[in-house]
Structure formats: structure tokens, C-alpha cells
Design a protein around this motif. Structure first.
Motif, PDB file in Angstrom:
ATOM      1  N   VAL A 154       0.892  -1.159   0.000  1.00 12.64           N
ATOM      2  CA  VAL A 154       0.000   0.000   0.000  1.00 12.64           C
ATOM      3  C   VAL A 154       0.927   1.204   0.000  1.00 12.64           C
ATOM      4  N   ALA A 155       1.164   1.751  -1.179  1.00 12.59           N
ATOM      5  CA  ALA A 155       2.237   2.743  -1.320  1.00 12.59           C
ATOM      6  C   ALA A 155       1.982   3.630  -2.526  1.00 12.59           C
ATOM      7  N   SER A 156       2.447   4.865  -2.438  1.00 12.97           N
ATOM      8  CA  SER A 156       2.255   5.825  -3.525  1.00 12.97           C
ATOM      9  C   SER A 156       3.237   5.640  -4.661  1.00 12.97           C
ATOM     10  N   GLU A 157       4.347   4.973  -4.403  1.00 11.48           N
ATOM     11  CA  GLU A 157       5.349   4.741  -5.440  1.00 11.48           C
ATOM     12  C   GLU A 157       5.427   3.269  -5.779  1.00 11.48           C
ATOM     13  N   ASP A 158       5.922   2.974  -6.962  1.00 10.45           N
ATOM     14  CA  ASP A 158       5.924   1.620  -7.495  1.00 10.45           C
ATOM     15  C   ASP A 158       7.285   0.960  -7.297  1.00 10.45           C
ATOM     16  N   ARG A 159       7.252  -0.340  -7.061  1.00  8.64           N
ATOM     17  CA  ARG A 159       8.443  -1.181  -7.111  1.00  8.64           C
ATOM     18  C   ARG A 159       8.093  -2.376  -7.980  1.00  8.64           C
ATOM     19  N   GLY A 160       8.925  -2.656  -8.960  1.00  6.71           N
ATOM     20  CA  GLY A 160       8.581  -3.682  -9.943  1.00  6.71           C
ATOM     21  C   GLY A 160       8.338  -5.050  -9.358  1.00  6.71           C
ATOM     22  N   GLY A 161       8.991  -5.374  -8.230  1.00  7.51           N
ATOM     23  CA  GLY A 161       8.850  -6.705  -7.669  1.00  7.51           C
ATOM     24  C   GLY A 161       7.675  -6.880  -6.740  1.00  7.51           C
ATOM     25  N   MET A 162       6.865  -5.847  -6.577  1.00  3.79           N
ATOM     26  CA  MET A 162       5.730  -5.912  -5.651  1.00  3.79           C
ATOM     27  C   MET A 162       4.436  -5.572  -6.371  1.00  3.79           C
ATOM     28  N   HIS A 163       3.369  -6.178  -5.923  1.00  2.00           N
ATOM     29  CA  HIS A 163       2.044  -5.732  -6.331  1.00  2.00           C
ATOM     30  C   HIS A 163       1.698  -4.488  -5.499  1.00  2.00           C
ATOM     31  N   ARG A 164       0.761  -3.678  -5.997  1.00  2.00           N
ATOM     32  CA  ARG A 164       0.537  -2.403  -5.321  1.00  2.00           C
ATOM     33  C   ARG A 164      -0.911  -1.978  -5.402  1.00  2.00           C
ATOM     34  N   VAL A 165      -1.415  -1.382  -4.324  1.00  2.63           N
ATOM     35  CA  VAL A 165      -2.682  -0.663  -4.314  1.00  2.63           C
ATOM     36  C   VAL A 165      -2.405   0.717  -3.727  1.00  2.63           C
TER      37      VAL A 165
END
Length: 346
Positions: A154-165
Motif C-alpha cells: 500500500v504505497a504511492s510509489e511503485d516497485r517492480g517486484g511488488m504488487h501495489r494498491v
């Protein structure tokens, strides 16, 4: 305690299986709502569960599926309104989906501590880990770490190895600034959150972009730390800035400090300076004056985190939630600027 109560207390999945005349694997299939169980058999198992007042354990549920229906949750940073609310609603959504949650709350976000917490959760057989990350250091700490279970950030920035909301912080900041521009403001200051905070960076980006699109200057942001005290310090500086007619503050707590400092200096809100906050904390409607702010739906964000877990565990990224745009809530702290200002001392 009666014999029946004692029997209910010690009942196991094998007791249920014997009473229903089925295997313990069949009982586990019923507990996990799996297919290939005949309706009559399912009914017998459910009746046996009710008769024995059997409460299934995570281990019993996992006998067939090898799933524990247990999730890990790591919450980083101070217990601020947004992360705390998101964690609460994630736990509720997990419970509704019949998952249990093991939580690790961490004030510090150093890499060794975060990795240790994640590894401890994995040793407790969680199926996935949800990371509520306030600072990018939390993402950096787990980026590329092979844990054997998926991570949903749950984060405002992206990391390629993680899914994100996430909630659209950039878009929410633009809503705030466009509102002020629409009222006629041309000198709009910004009190930002700390530089390590991802939400703060996205709100700076939205503020700056909205001003740039209208050909308006983006003065250097005043960096706060999310607290009313830091807002008060910057509010005293803003009270001396007679060119500024409006300020966009990166959260409501700092906005409270800004408004207090302005009032103390004899500057009226919104007569002299319009103020917009961010988050819509429960107290925002009761500030003096009530605060115009950007409402974030933390209930939805918590539910989105759980929906993301289910999408990942179901191996279907098409079901990952899309980001939600916050909502502008207009109250009495904003109004049209007064253009005919008389400089102090003239």
C-alpha cells in the motif's frame, strides 16, 4: 461444565468426520467451500459441525488446500490517521474473507528490522504479506528480497517486484490546487510533508503541476513533519508573506497548526489567506473555520488491499484494484482572494 460442553470444547476435525461418516479431508473441503462435495454430504458435515459446536483451526482448514488462510501485515511509521485507518479496514476485510492477520507495527523503517519482521511472518506460514509503507525506505528494504510469498504494498510509489494498491495522491493534490486557482488565487504556497514520505512527494508533484499548467509560480515548499507543530512554525512564516493568498497543506494536522499561527498573527482565514488540507480527518469539519480538504477513502483502501491479496493468491492480476481518486470537500476555510492589499508599513 456439562459433558456436552466438554465435548464441544475438545471437538476436532476428526470428531466431525466420524459423526458425519466422512473423511477428515472431506470436512476440510467443506470448511474451505471447495467444490466436488455432494450437497447431501455437505449438509451432514455442516450438521455435525453445528452439533459438536466445532470451531475450525487454521491448521484444519489447511489440511486439503495446504493454505493457512493467514496473512501478514506490516505497518511502518508513526501511528498516523491514514495508515492506522487503512490497517483497521484491511483487517475487517480480511475477517470478512475468513482470513486471520498477524500484524507487525514498526516505528522505524530500517532494512534489517523490516526484513526480520517479514521473515518472521513467513515462518508463521502466512500466504501473503501486506506492507503499508509511509516512507520509500520501507519499499527499498523489501525490494528484490525473496520471501517465497507475494508482497502487496500500500504505497504511492511503485516497485517492480511488488504488487501495489494506492490512492491517487497526485490527483488529489491537483484537485486542491485547481480549487484555489478557480477561486482566483495566483500565489499559492505549499506546506509539504517530510521528504522521505512518498505521499508528500506525490502531493508536491500535483501542486507544482497544477500551478505550472496555469502559468503560476511554484515557490519552494515549506517542509513539515505531518505534525500540527510543524504547521504552526510554517504558519508564522506564511503570516509574514503578504503576497500569498492561499496555502495548500499536505495534511490536516499541519493545516490546523497553520491556521492557528495565522489567527495568532491577526490574519483571517479565509479573508486574508485560504487554507486547504489533505485527508479529511474527523476533526477537520470542526476546525475554526471548518477546513476545506481532500478526503481519502481509507476504508476503500483497506478493502482494496485485501482485494489485491485475493487477486494475487488467485493468480489473476486482472482483478487488482485500480487507484482511487480522492474527493475535494469544500468548507469555510477557502474563498476568493482580496486583491487590494495594503503592504504593512506603507
Amino acid at each position: 461444565m456439562s459433558d456436552r460442553d466438554d465435548k464441544a470444547r475438545v471437538a476436532t476435525i476428526f470428531d466431525v468426520a466420524r459423526l458425519a461418516g466422512v473423511s477428515h479431508q472431506t470436512v476440510s473441503r467443506v470448511l474451505n467451500d471447495l467444490p466436488n462435495v455432494r450437497p447431501a454430504t455437505r449438509a451432514r458435515v455442516e450438521q455435525a459441525i453445528k452439533q459438536l459446536r466445532y470451531v475450525p483451526s487454521p491448521a484444519a482448514r489447511a489440511l486439503v488446500t495446504r493454505r493457512t488462510r493467514t496473512l501478514g501485515l506490516i505497518v511502518t511509521g508513526a501511528p498516523d490517521y491514514g495508515p492506522s485507518s487503512t490497517a483497521l479496514h484491511f483487517n475487517e476485510a480480511a475477517r470478512d474473507a475468513r482470513y486471520s492477520v498477524i500484524t507487525a507495527s514498526m516505528l522505524e523503517t530500517d532494512a534489517p528490522s523490516l526484513r526480520s519482521a517479514a521473515e518472521l511472518l513467513v515462518r508463521q506460514n502466512v500466504e501473503a504479506i501486506v506492507l503499508i509503507a509511509a516512507q520509500r525506505a520501507a519499499l527499498d528494504a523489501l525490494d528484490g528480497v525473496e520471501l517465497g510469498v507475494p508482497i502487496i504494498a500500500v504505497a504511492s510509489e511503485d516497485r517492480g517486484g511488488m504488487h501495489r494498491v494506492w490512492l491517487d495522491q497526485y490527483g488529489g493534490a491537483r484537485l486542491a490546487v485547481e480549487h484555489l486557482i478557480g477561486l482566483g488565487h495566483r500565489e499559492i504556497r505549499h506546506v509539504s510533508g517530510p521528504s522521505a514520505a512518498m505521499d508528500a512527494a506525490e502531493r508536491i508533484r500535483g501542486w507544482s503541476a497544477a500551478l505550472g499548467e496555469h502559468g503560476l509560480p511554484a515557490r519552494e515548499p515549506l517542509a513539515g513533519d505531518w505534525s500540527p507543530g510543524s504547521g504552526y512554525v510554517h504558519g508564522r512564516a506564511l503570516a509574514r508573506d503578504l503576497e500569498a493568498t492561499a496555502v495548500f497543506v499536505a495534511n490536516d494536522q499541519m493545516a490546523l497548526g497553520v491556521m492557528h499561527a495565522l489567527a495568532e498573527a491577526g490574519r483571517s482565514v479565509p479573508h486574508d489567506v485560504s487554507v486547504v488540507g489533505f485527508d479529511d480527518i474527523p476533526e477537520a469539519a470542526y476546525f475554526a473555520p471548518p477546513l476545506t480538504t481532500v478526503r481519502q477513502d481509507f476504508d476503500a483502501l483497506g478493502r482494496d488491499a485485501m482485494a489485491g491479496v485475493l487477486a494475487v493468491l488467485g493468480d489473476d492480476d486482472r482483478l487488482m484494484p485500480t487507484p482511487t481518486l480522492p474527493e475535494l470537500v469544500v468548507r469555510a476555510s477557502t474563498g476568493a482572494p482580496i486583491h487590494d492589499r495594503v503592504a504593512v508599513g506603507s
